[in-house]
Design a protein around this motif. Sequence first.
Motif, PDB file in Angstrom:
ATOM      1  N   ASP A 216      -6.990  38.964  32.438  1.00  0.00           N
ATOM      2  CA  ASP A 216      -8.012  38.902  31.403  1.00  0.00           C
ATOM      3  C   ASP A 216      -9.390  38.835  32.025  1.00  0.00           C
ATOM      4  OD1 ASP A 216      -6.013  38.957  29.626  1.00  0.00           O
ATOM      5  OD2 ASP A 216      -6.021  36.797  29.197  1.00  0.00           O
ATOM      6  N   SER A 217     -10.378  39.455  31.386  1.00  0.00           N
ATOM      7  CA  SER A 217     -11.751  39.419  31.876  1.00  0.00           C
ATOM      8  C   SER A 217     -12.476  38.163  31.460  1.00  0.00           C
ATOM      9  CB  SER A 217     -12.510  40.646  31.337  1.00  0.00           C
ATOM     10  OG  SER A 217     -12.562  40.589  29.925  1.00  0.00           O
ATOM     11  N   GLY A 218     -11.906  37.431  30.532  1.00  0.00           N
ATOM     12  CA  GLY A 218     -12.572  36.216  30.071  1.00  0.00           C
ATOM     13  C   GLY A 218     -13.422  36.450  28.839  1.00  0.00           C
ATOM     14  N   PHE A 219     -13.594  37.728  28.429  1.00  0.00           N
ATOM     15  CA  PHE A 219     -14.406  38.053  27.256  1.00  0.00           C
ATOM     16  C   PHE A 219     -13.503  38.598  26.167  1.00  0.00           C
ATOM     17  CE2 PHE A 219     -17.197  38.419  30.908  1.00  0.00           C
ATOM     18  CZ  PHE A 219     -18.297  37.702  30.507  1.00  0.00           C
ATOM     19  N   GLN A 220     -13.866  38.297  24.937  1.00  0.00           N
ATOM     20  CA  GLN A 220     -13.140  38.817  23.791  1.00  0.00           C
ATOM     21  C   GLN A 220     -14.114  39.514  22.860  1.00  0.00           C
ATOM     22  OE1 GLN A 220     -10.333  36.105  21.873  1.00  0.00           O
ATOM     23  NE2 GLN A 220     -10.589  34.687  23.570  1.00  0.00           N
ATOM     24  N   GLU A 221     -13.664  40.626  22.339  1.00  0.00           N
ATOM     25  CA  GLU A 221     -14.502  41.365  21.402  1.00  0.00           C
ATOM     26  C   GLU A 221     -14.533  40.630  20.070  1.00  0.00           C
ATOM     27  OE1 GLU A 221     -14.862  45.817  19.427  1.00  0.00           O
ATOM     28  OE2 GLU A 221     -13.209  45.344  20.773  1.00  0.00           O
ATOM     29  N   VAL A 222     -15.719  40.416  19.536  1.00  0.00           N
ATOM     30  CA  VAL A 222     -15.890  39.706  18.276  1.00  0.00           C
ATOM     31  C   VAL A 222     -16.338  40.689  17.211  1.00  0.00           C
ATOM     32  CG1 VAL A 222     -17.096  37.864  17.081  1.00  0.00           C
ATOM     33  CG2 VAL A 222     -16.492  37.591  19.491  1.00  0.00           C
ATOM     34  N   ARG A 223     -15.616  40.739  16.125  1.00  0.00           N
ATOM     35  CA  ARG A 223     -15.961  41.630  15.022  1.00  0.00           C
ATOM     36  C   ARG A 223     -16.140  40.812  13.759  1.00  0.00           C
ATOM     37  NH1 ARG A 223     -11.527  46.552  15.837  1.00  0.00           N
ATOM     38  NH2 ARG A 223     -12.256  47.214  17.911  1.00  0.00           N
ATOM     39  N   ARG A 224     -17.114  41.195  12.990  1.00  0.00           N
ATOM     40  CA  ARG A 224     -17.335  40.545  11.707  1.00  0.00           C
ATOM     41  C   ARG A 224     -16.468  41.222  10.648  1.00  0.00           C
ATOM     42  NH1 ARG A 224     -21.828  37.333  11.260  1.00  0.00           N
ATOM     43  NH2 ARG A 224     -23.170  37.243  13.100  1.00  0.00           N
ATOM     44  N   SER A 225     -15.813  40.421   9.900  1.00  0.00           N
ATOM     45  CA  SER A 225     -14.945  40.956   8.866  1.00  0.00           C
ATOM     46  C   SER A 225     -15.486  40.555   7.501  1.00  0.00           C
ATOM     47  CB  SER A 225     -13.527  40.413   9.044  1.00  0.00           C
ATOM     48  OG  SER A 225     -12.698  40.864   8.004  1.00  0.00           O
ATOM     49  N   LYS A 226     -15.470  41.487   6.585  1.00  0.00           N
ATOM     50  CA  LYS A 226     -15.958  41.198   5.246  1.00  0.00           C
ATOM     51  C   LYS A 226     -14.972  40.370   4.433  1.00  0.00           C
ATOM     52  CE  LYS A 226     -18.792  45.376   4.946  1.00  0.00           C
ATOM     53  NZ  LYS A 226     -19.057  46.603   4.199  1.00  0.00           N
ATOM     54  N   SER A 227     -13.755  40.455   4.790  1.00  0.00           N
ATOM     55  CA  SER A 227     -12.738  39.695   4.062  1.00  0.00           C
ATOM     56  C   SER A 227     -11.813  39.014   5.058  1.00  0.00           C
ATOM     57  CB  SER A 227     -11.921  40.609   3.135  1.00  0.00           C
ATOM     58  OG  SER A 227     -11.269  41.601   3.898  1.00  0.00           O
ATOM     59  N   LYS A 228     -11.289  37.880   4.643  1.00  0.00           N
ATOM     60  CA  LYS A 228     -10.378  37.157   5.507  1.00  0.00           C
ATOM     61  C   LYS A 228      -9.019  37.852   5.515  1.00  0.00           C
ATOM     62  CE  LYS A 228     -12.517  32.640   4.825  1.00  0.00           C
ATOM     63  NZ  LYS A 228     -12.299  31.239   4.411  1.00  0.00           N
ATOM     64  N   LYS A 229      -8.522  38.090   6.727  1.00  0.00           N
ATOM     65  CA  LYS A 229      -7.227  38.727   6.879  1.00  0.00           C
ATOM     66  C   LYS A 229      -6.283  37.819   7.653  1.00  0.00           C
ATOM     67  CE  LYS A 229      -9.106  43.440   6.959  1.00  0.00           C
ATOM     68  NZ  LYS A 229      -9.177  44.696   7.732  1.00  0.00           N
ATOM     69  N   ARG A 230      -5.043  37.972   7.334  1.00  0.00           N
ATOM     70  CA  ARG A 230      -4.054  37.207   8.076  1.00  0.00           C
ATOM     71  C   ARG A 230      -3.941  37.763   9.489  1.00  0.00           C
ATOM     72  NH1 ARG A 230       1.018  36.497   3.863  1.00  0.00           N
ATOM     73  NH2 ARG A 230      -0.108  35.281   2.286  1.00  0.00           N
ATOM     74  N   PRO A 231      -3.714  36.899  10.471  1.00  0.00           N
ATOM     75  CA  PRO A 231      -3.568  37.393  11.837  1.00  0.00           C
ATOM     76  C   PRO A 231      -2.390  38.340  11.953  1.00  0.00           C
ATOM     77  CG  PRO A 231      -2.855  35.114  11.661  1.00  0.00           C
ATOM     78  CD  PRO A 231      -3.525  35.451  10.369  1.00  0.00           C
ATOM     79  N   ALA A 232      -2.538  39.313  12.813  1.00  0.00           N
ATOM     80  CA  ALA A 232      -1.493  40.307  13.007  1.00  0.00           C
ATOM     81  C   ALA A 232      -0.243  39.647  13.589  1.00  0.00           C
ATOM     82  CB  ALA A 232      -1.972  41.409  13.941  1.00  0.00           C
ATOM     83  N   VAL A 233       0.892  40.100  13.112  1.00  0.00           N
ATOM     84  CA  VAL A 233       2.161  39.568  13.561  1.00  0.00           C
ATOM     85  C   VAL A 233       2.833  40.586  14.462  1.00  0.00           C
ATOM     86  CG1 VAL A 233       4.424  38.735  12.841  1.00  0.00           C
ATOM     87  CG2 VAL A 233       2.409  38.226  11.450  1.00  0.00           C
ATOM     88  N   ASP A 234       3.258  40.136  15.637  1.00  0.00           N
ATOM     89  CA  ASP A 234       3.935  41.022  16.565  1.00  0.00           C
ATOM     90  C   ASP A 234       5.350  41.259  16.064  1.00  0.00           C
ATOM     91  OD1 ASP A 234       5.032  42.405  18.641  1.00  0.00           O
ATOM     92  OD2 ASP A 234       4.214  41.105  20.218  1.00  0.00           O
ATOM     93  N   THR A 235       5.593  42.473  15.560  1.00  0.00           N
ATOM     94  CA  THR A 235       6.898  42.779  14.975  1.00  0.00           C
ATOM     95  C   THR A 235       7.987  42.948  16.017  1.00  0.00           C
ATOM     96  OG1 THR A 235       6.319  45.129  14.979  1.00  0.00           O
ATOM     97  CG2 THR A 235       5.852  43.875  12.963  1.00  0.00           C
ATOM     98  N   ASN A 236       7.579  43.023  17.282  1.00  0.00           N
ATOM     99  CA  ASN A 236       8.581  43.172  18.335  1.00  0.00           C
ATOM    100  C   ASN A 236       9.265  41.853  18.682  1.00  0.00           C
ATOM    101  OD1 ASN A 236       8.131  45.952  18.699  1.00  0.00           O
ATOM    102  ND2 ASN A 236       6.352  45.529  19.998  1.00  0.00           N
ATOM    103  N   ILE A 237       8.648  40.727  18.291  1.00  0.00           N
ATOM    104  CA  ILE A 237       9.250  39.438  18.565  1.00  0.00           C
ATOM    105  C   ILE A 237      10.462  39.244  17.659  1.00  0.00           C
ATOM    106  CG2 ILE A 237       8.905  36.950  18.523  1.00  0.00           C
ATOM    107  CD1 ILE A 237       5.989  37.373  19.102  1.00  0.00           C
ATOM    108  N   VAL A 238      11.618  39.006  18.256  1.00  0.00           N
ATOM    109  CA  VAL A 238      12.841  38.837  17.479  1.00  0.00           C
ATOM    110  C   VAL A 238      13.361  37.403  17.546  1.00  0.00           C
ATOM    111  CG1 VAL A 238      13.538  41.247  17.673  1.00  0.00           C
ATOM    112  CG2 VAL A 238      14.203  39.621  19.460  1.00  0.00           C
ATOM    113  N   GLY A 239      12.663  36.559  18.279  1.00  0.00           N
ATOM    114  CA  GLY A 239      13.088  35.170  18.344  1.00  0.00           C
ATOM    115  C   GLY A 239      12.089  34.329  19.102  1.00  0.00           C
ATOM    116  N   ARG A 240      11.954  33.067  18.688  1.00  0.00           N
ATOM    117  CA  ARG A 240      11.096  32.101  19.380  1.00  0.00           C
ATOM    118  C   ARG A 240      11.916  30.868  19.722  1.00  0.00           C
ATOM    119  NH1 ARG A 240       5.478  32.995  18.693  1.00  0.00           N
ATOM    120  NH2 ARG A 240       5.008  34.670  17.229  1.00  0.00           N
ATOM    121  N   GLY A 241      11.636  30.307  20.866  1.00  0.00           N
ATOM    122  CA  GLY A 241      12.311  29.090  21.251  1.00  0.00           C
ATOM    123  C   GLY A 241      13.471  29.349  22.188  1.00  0.00           C
ATOM    124  N   VAL A 242      14.294  28.332  22.356  1.00  0.00           N
ATOM    125  CA  VAL A 242      15.330  28.363  23.385  1.00  0.00           C
ATOM    126  C   VAL A 242      16.520  29.229  23.006  1.00  0.00           C
ATOM    127  CG1 VAL A 242      16.439  26.287  22.475  1.00  0.00           C
ATOM    128  CG2 VAL A 242      16.721  26.874  24.875  1.00  0.00           C
TER     129      VAL A 242
END
Length: 819
Positions: A216-242
């Motif tokens: 990571d470069s340490g910088f993140q692109e910041v964009r202004r959004s006119k409406s609140k959106k739910r964070p994107a969900v990684d559909t490739n994740i098929v399980g969390r945890g042990v």
Amino acid sequence: MGVHGLTTYLRENQRSVSTRLNLPSSSSDPVAIVVDGWSFIYDLYRNSGLPWVYGGEYHEFYDLVAVVVNAWIKVGLKVYFVFDGPTPELKFPTVVSRLGQSHVHPSLLFFRTSTASRGTGRFLNETRIIPPLAYTACIIALQNLQNSTGVVELHFADEEGDPYAVELAGRVGGYVVGNDSDFVVLNSDGYLGYIPLEEMMWYAPSTLEVPAHEEDSGFQEVRRSKSKKRPAVDTNIVGRGVIPPDGESPTLSLTIYKPELLAAHLKIPVTLLPLLGALVGNDFTLQPEMNRRNVQSMFFDRQLSLSQRITRVALTIQTILSPNTQKRRNPKHQVGSVMDLIDRAVNALLSRLNATLGSGEIESIVEKIVEATLQYAIPKYDADNESALDLESPRVCALHPRDSCPAMPLFSRRLEAQALGNADEGNDAIPHLLKAREQYLEAYRNGHLAPKILDILSSGTFWPRLFLENPDSETVSRSIGRPLREWTYSVLDNAVGLEEDLGDPERSEDEKHETEPDEDDNEDLDELIDVVESDSDAESDDLLAPLKGELHRLHQSNEYLKGADAPSSRLHKRPVVTEYLRRGTRVAQEGVEVTSLGTLISHISLPPCPESIPLVLLSFEEKFTVFLRALDSDVPPVRSLPKNQIVPVLSVRWVVHTLHLRWNETQSKEREKERWTRREAACFLAVFVPSLPSAFDSEELPAAVSDRSVQLTAQVLQSFESIEHFLQSLLLTNAFAPSAHLFSGRTFHKLLTEHKAPNVENLSPYLMSAVTSGLEHAFAEDRSQRVKKTKGAQKNVVVPKTSSVRGGGIFDLLANVAG
């Protein structure tokens, strides 16, 4: 667990203090991970969805352990498991507090809640208690995997498991996996970092494209959004945890927190992370209940969050070590030792209360911080003298030389007494004592001697596993378990020796002061160490070295003073083991004087054992006879049982026998109600007979949870555990096939509460004969027959229906069984 608030702090600053590892990796070499055993058990059972309230579903848990470990092996991991050894005395207040919060309080809440309400999924999830035989079932599964795979190893720590796990990870060049933030504070050469179990992510095959944090470069692109959106969900994740997801060859992404990254983020030397953990608060800084003032409450304002406390402590250490601060100070007042640093850090954090605290109180706080810091100390590894390959060879200890292994003295007390001339035996006893010590050490390293037994040898304490039981009744740990534990204590005292005074909770203040070293002994703590970050080499210095040396000197001083007692005054004192039991609605300690083994054997009509030979070195037949006589079960039907049925049969026999004796003492109605019926004993044994419980479909609705079924389960599980410990103390574990992982609490409850439960005649005649032989009059009258007598010809009983559990209805409660 671990440093207070550090888990939250790591998540809030994840990009700065962690990297990622994606598996399978391009390398053909397996990746070594050292798994904190108890973190694994708690996390796996919590996420398994298995019910706990019935006493545990150990066969399903056993299978799940194998599924998880095999999935890890499949993605290229070599797995080392580490389980805690004896509990350090400094951690006792934390353990007592946790037992009250996680075992006693949920049990009280369960029995104070209506049957309908306590059967809901939400209530059961919020009051979850780890089933008492989960550890045993897990060990059985891991031992089978160790024998079959070649890439699984079990290790049992000499003391606290966390430093042992990190040191082992350093030896094998691997990571530590668990749910304890201490693993990002501890450090050793070769240690690669800490992986939280709950942050594991499973991905569908060929879709894992997670960028490593170091790129990571340490910088993140910041964009202004006119409406609140739910964070994107990684559909490739098929399980969390042990727990791995169902499917073909999922890939695994691991988050790795590194001590050096955390130290760099906090801008302090990595060797001072243990001091930061002690100042912020960890498992070793909790004060006993009688001490009202908590150290951390004096350090921080109430408004500060846990993460802000970590930042505050880091800034305090930075200020003390800052070159500018050092230059402004008089050379005589510069930081010259670790003790000087701790003293200044404590005074800085207490600045708002300095006017109200005396010098003695501040010194006491400094001492507690020193003790808590020292728990993170890991000895330097001398690679020239030892090799990581030695882990594969049978040794006293996988990490330490024989003469410095912390576990060795625990099994050497009687041997040392003999060598010093403080024992009654002649010189002929020494070879036998050496052999007994070697056999106990081997049993512990191989998982055939429970760490709880080492508590008896280390601190003169015992901590029975608490579970769901009626809070208005005497705890089963005392009524069912203590008579068997008294045998365990005596066998251990006969073989390796117990400390006379460690278990006495009422040691006087005068005796404590007598063992305190003089102030002159502390002068060596002023050994100068340059803790200012002048160059990169300062990071590699062991800043805890003078503290560790002082701790060893204090221990040696205490041992010398205790050994100065006249032999005649010590020989007449019997050892005392302090048990931590539930008393009402809290955990309390009770001292139990250890009876000599000769006295106990005389009570079971056996000739005395040879004085120079410990009982554990006698033949199998002699030890087995003592074992059966102690349980009042030396009858032919029991001796003829298959090896995998002896412990279940003896468990229910011991409960029936003990409760019958209790009833005979008073003939009261309350104790008469405690007694088991023949049908209830048959229901327990049926769980271990595969053909009988198979009539129940696993998809059926859960069993009803009646008060009596809960109490019966608590009694028999306590009996089961106590008998296993007794067998282990006699070194008889290998003689019997393991059976704890076969028990299903849900099946037991169903058999107890349903009409189709097996009658006595449904079981094999030899099995019921083994249970009832010699106990024909110890069983209570069957309650269903009693109901028929009192109600005459009435056959149909209206049973109220209750609410559902986890989306489905539960079985109706039978008033005549619950009675």
